[in-house]
Design a protein around this motif. Structure first.
Motif, mmCIF file in Angstrom:
data_model
loop_
_atom_site.group_PDB
_atom_site.id
_atom_site.type_symbol
_atom_site.label_atom_id
_atom_site.label_comp_id
_atom_site.label_asym_id
_atom_site.label_seq_id
_atom_site.Cartn_x
_atom_site.Cartn_y
_atom_site.Cartn_z
ATOM 1 N N ILE A 90 0.846 -1.201 0.000
ATOM 2 C CA ILE A 90 0.000 0.000 0.000
ATOM 3 C C ILE A 90 0.874 1.241 0.000
ATOM 4 O O ILE A 90 0.642 2.201 -0.754
ATOM 5 C CB ILE A 90 -0.945 -0.010 1.217
ATOM 6 N N CYS A 91 1.916 1.227 0.845
ATOM 7 C CA CYS A 91 2.830 2.369 0.885
ATOM 8 C C CYS A 91 3.508 2.555 -0.476
ATOM 9 O O CYS A 91 3.592 3.680 -0.991
ATOM 10 C CB CYS A 91 3.867 2.160 1.987
ATOM 11 N N GLY A 92 3.978 1.439 -1.056
ATOM 12 C CA GLY A 92 4.617 1.518 -2.366
ATOM 13 C C GLY A 92 3.664 2.008 -3.436
ATOM 14 O O GLY A 92 4.045 2.809 -4.307
ATOM 15 N N ILE B 49 -0.035 6.827 9.729
ATOM 16 C CA ILE B 49 -0.663 8.114 9.404
ATOM 17 C C ILE B 49 -0.131 8.658 8.086
ATOM 18 O O ILE B 49 -0.891 9.184 7.257
ATOM 19 C CB ILE B 49 -0.434 9.121 10.553
ATOM 20 N N LEU B 50 1.173 8.545 7.870
ATOM 21 C CA LEU B 50 1.754 9.023 6.617
ATOM 22 C C LEU B 50 1.170 8.280 5.418
ATOM 23 O O LEU B 50 0.816 8.890 4.404
ATOM 24 C CB LEU B 50 3.274 8.859 6.651
ATOM 25 N N LEU C 60 -2.563 7.891 0.883
ATOM 26 C CA LEU C 60 -3.772 7.355 0.248
ATOM 27 C C LEU C 60 -4.774 8.463 -0.047
ATOM 28 O O LEU C 60 -5.472 8.444 -1.063
ATOM 29 C CB LEU C 60 -4.415 6.301 1.148
ATOM 30 N N GLY C 61 -4.860 9.431 0.887
ATOM 31 C CA GLY C 61 -5.812 10.531 0.692
ATOM 32 C C GLY C 61 -5.471 11.417 -0.480
ATOM 33 O O GLY C 61 -6.328 12.163 -0.964
ATOM 34 N N THR C 62 -4.220 11.370 -0.958
ATOM 35 C CA THR C 62 -3.828 12.189 -2.105
ATOM 36 C C THR C 62 -3.510 11.327 -3.318
ATOM 37 O O THR C 62 -2.796 11.750 -4.221
ATOM 38 C CB THR C 62 -2.593 13.032 -1.746
ATOM 39 N N TYR D 292 -11.205 0.192 -0.624
ATOM 40 C CA TYR D 292 -10.892 -1.056 0.075
ATOM 41 C C TYR D 292 -9.477 -1.026 0.638
ATOM 42 O O TYR D 292 -9.209 -1.626 1.686
ATOM 43 C CB TYR D 292 -11.075 -2.239 -0.872
ATOM 44 N N LEU D 293 -8.561 -0.329 -0.039
ATOM 45 C CA LEU D 293 -7.214 -0.190 0.508
ATOM 46 C C LEU D 293 -7.250 0.557 1.840
ATOM 47 O O LEU D 293 -6.513 0.222 2.775
ATOM 48 C CB LEU D 293 -6.317 0.565 -0.483
ATOM 49 N N THR D 294 -8.110 1.555 1.934
ATOM 50 C CA THR D 294 -8.219 2.315 3.176
ATOM 51 C C THR D 294 -8.734 1.438 4.310
ATOM 52 O O THR D 294 -8.209 1.479 5.432
ATOM 53 C CB THR D 294 -9.146 3.526 2.976
ATOM 54 N N TRP D 295 -9.759 0.639 4.028
ATOM 55 C CA TRP D 295 -10.289 -0.263 5.054
ATOM 56 C C TRP D 295 -9.247 -1.299 5.464
ATOM 57 O O TRP D 295 -9.092 -1.605 6.645
ATOM 58 C CB TRP D 295 -11.559 -0.960 4.550
ATOM 59 N N TYR D 296 -8.534 -1.832 4.493
ATOM 60 C CA TYR D 296 -7.488 -2.797 4.806
ATOM 61 C C TYR D 296 -6.393 -2.150 5.645
ATOM 62 O O TYR D 296 -5.852 -2.760 6.575
ATOM 63 C CB TYR D 296 -6.899 -3.358 3.509
ATOM 64 N N HIS D 297 -6.098 -0.903 5.328
ATOM 65 C CA HIS D 297 -5.089 -0.171 6.086
ATOM 66 C C HIS D 297 -5.549 0.027 7.530
ATOM 67 O O HIS D 297 -4.732 -0.033 8.464
ATOM 68 C CB HIS D 297 -4.852 1.180 5.408
ATOM 69 N N ALA D 298 -6.846 0.253 7.738
ATOM 70 C CA ALA D 298 -7.394 0.409 9.094
ATOM 71 C C ALA D 298 -7.293 -0.891 9.881
ATOM 72 O O ALA D 298 -6.959 -0.890 11.072
ATOM 73 C CB ALA D 298 -8.847 0.880 9.014
#
Length: 587
Positions: free
Chosen positions: A17-19, A313-314, A319-321, A334-340
């Protein structure tokens, strides 16, 4: 193995996700900034379908400039102004459109929208909506993040007021902030005092635990006797005066008297197990003397969690941008939910690693007969065993906690969203489910902690260790109940002792400020910090006591003190345990 593979996949996907956010430009947009048309500043951009003025080459325009930086949305807490990429932030105040034109011609930095020609700024009709609000305040770029920020930040006062909307009186807010600023040295000193007291208490609590336990026992007995005496006195008084309520008082007195007899018998029956709790506290204090690096575990865990949370958080901001015009649509949601989910699981994983590390070190201490021949660094050895053999165990344990915690958090969110809208039955059901999940989470946390200790002792898998630990706990249910009840109360008194001592020192140091509003907030900050520190350190002490008890239970189960089956326990624990539990009943 499946859960270990799943944990492995989680780590890989978290990194992916970070990559992904870096590759797709989310990280670049966050750091370098972007304009209102989706262009990232400082680089060449690709055309976004349906968005005019996108796909511009901003290689020479490295700074984000807001046309009206003080136009702040109080509700959303963000700047509503149009953003542009510029090559230079205005360092002097620009009062007229002629000044804007001159600044653009001299410095090559156009502060109006891209489609407007700089030499025509003073005569264009669109200048009122697509040029900066006059006068343009002098600004300078933020380090790293390249945003043009006004030198005079007074225009952000309304934004600050929105953040602290809980304060209705600005004068009170100013006095509170002034009190904290004036007392910052004292606050830091008191926080260090709380830290020092917590570390000292972990060592000396073995000397005062016996006194605290017997004081608690005496208070319970005296309290029950006093309550019964008062009820008997009321009954006699009602009988003498012929009151009609005497029969009711008699029933209440009989009931309380029966409960008191039961309580006294229970205290008499449990006194030996209370003595075992005192012995475990005594040995736990010795553990910290032989393994002083255990006191650093809260720091290590805190910094590990802090680093992960900063990373999380970073990545969330990245992801937000990410995506067109920074909208999370389609698979990105779905990436955001997985990140949570990753936030909960990896946080629990870090805490489980702490428990496993402490358990491994305490097990090494307990099962080393000659304490003078302990390994040089038992903590480091425990960490190495964790990394080499037991990551799958802590991954499984933390995953189980995550499976319970996430539904509870979802139900809590639903409950908050429906507050005031749901009927009484739905509210009761939601609260019941939340409460049941919370209780289940606490029970699983306790079982996991003992499973980690069993893993450290036998080097078995998580499920086998959890089963063995559960059997041991059931076989020693009364001892477990006594240790948890008495031990938790003693540790709670320890936390109160640290908080009250720190608060008393704070009152003595802050009493020169006559206005209570000036020292009240610093004192509250110090008390909250001291309680947090005491909780972190005494939680380590609690883990040590629990692991020692499991080692003691296993030791007495498989050894009887005969040649070839000698006990591993500390001499102090052996003396007290055999005084409390003869050999015929030590199991």
């Amino acid at each position: 193995q499946c859960v270990f593979a799943l944990a492995d996949s989680l780590s890989i996907l978290q990194g992916s996700i970070c990559g992904f956010t870096i590759v797709t430009g989310g990280a670049a947009r966050l750091v370098f900034g972007y304009d209102s048309y989706g262009n990232t500043c400082g680089q060449r951009n690709e055309q976004i379908e349906g968005v005019r003025l996108s796909g511009l080459d901003h290689t020479d325009r490295k700074f984000v400039f807001f046309l009206d930086p003080c136009n702040i949305d109080i509700v959303q807490r963000k700047i509503k102004s149009m953003a542009l990429c510029v090559s230079l932030c205005p360092t002097e105040e620009l009062k007229t459109y002629q000044d804007l034109k001159r600044f653009a011609m001299v410095n090559g930095s156009e502060l109006c929208s891209y489609e407007l020609a700089a030499h025509r700024y003073p005569v264009l009709e669109q200048r009122t909506t697509k040029c900066p609000k006059l006068p343009v305040p002098p600004s300078k770029p933020l380090p790293v993040f390249n945003r043009c920020t006004p030198v005079d930040i007074s225009c952000y006062a309304r934004f600050a007021e929105a953040v602290v909307t809980f304060v209705g009186d600005n004068s009170v807010l100013h006095r509170l902030i002034a009190g904290v600023a004036a007392s910052k040295e004292i606050i830091i000193g008191l926080c260090v005092l709380a830290l020092f007291l917590s570390m000292i208490l972990m060592v000396i609590i073995r000397y005062i635990s016996a006194v605290l336990v017997w004081i608690l026992t005496s208070l319970v007995v005296l309290g029950s006797l006093a309550g019964t005496s008062v009820l008997w006195w009321l009954y006699i008084d009602y009988r003498l005066y012929g009151n009609d309520t005497s029969s009711k008082v008699l029933k209440e007195t009989d009931c309380v008297f029966c409960l008191q007899i039961i309580l006294l018998l229970l205290m008499l029956f449990m006194r030996k197990r209370v003595a075992l709790t005192i012995a475990l506290f005594h040995v736990a204090g010795k553990v910290f003397i032989h393994l002083p690096l255990l006191t650093l575990q809260p720091f290590v865990t805190f910094f590990a969690l802090l680093l992960f949370w900063i990373y999380w958080i970073l990545v969330l901001l990245f992801l937000g941008t990410t995506g067109q015009l920074q909208l999370l649509t389609g698979p990105l949601q779905y990436l955001t939910w997985y990140h949570a989910v990753g936030l909960v699981w990896i946080s629990e994983f870090i805490l489980a690693c702490q428990q496993m590390t402490v358990a491994g070190a305490v097990v090494t201490y307990y099962f080393t007969r000659d304490k003078n021949r302990l390994p040089v660094t038992p903590i480091l050895s425990s960490v190495l065993r964790l990394v080499r053999y037991h990551l799958g165990t802590v991954a499984k344990g933390s995953f189980i906690i995550t499976l319970v915690k996430i539904p509870r958090l979802i139900l809590m969110y639903i409950h908050n969203q429906l507050k005031g809208k749901e009927n009484a039955c739905a509210r009761c059901m939601l609260k019941t489910c939340i409460c049941c999940l919370w209780c289940l989470e606490k029970c699983l946390n306790y079982l996991n902690q003992n499973a980690y200790a069993a893993t450290a002792i036998n080097s078995t898998s998580f499920c086998t260790s959890a089963r063995d630990a559960f059997v041991i706990l059931v076989e020693n249910a009364l001892r477990v109940a006594t240790i948890n009840a008495i031990g938790d109360f003693v540790l709670f008194l320890g936390k109160i002792l640290i908080v009250t001592t720190t608060a008393f020192a704070g009152v003595l140091l802050l009493n020169y400020q006559r206005d209570y509003a000036e020292w009240l907030l610093p004192l509250i900050i110090v008390c909250l910090f001291s309680f947090l520190v005491a909780h972190c350190f005494l939680s380590i002490f609690e883990i040590v006591v629990d692991v020692l008890f499991l080692c003691f239970a296993i030791d007495t189960k498989y050894n009887d003190g005969t040649p070839g089956k000698e006990f591993f326990m500390d001499k102090a624990l052996m003396v007290r345990s055999f005084v409390c539990f003869p050999q015929s009943s030590v199991n």
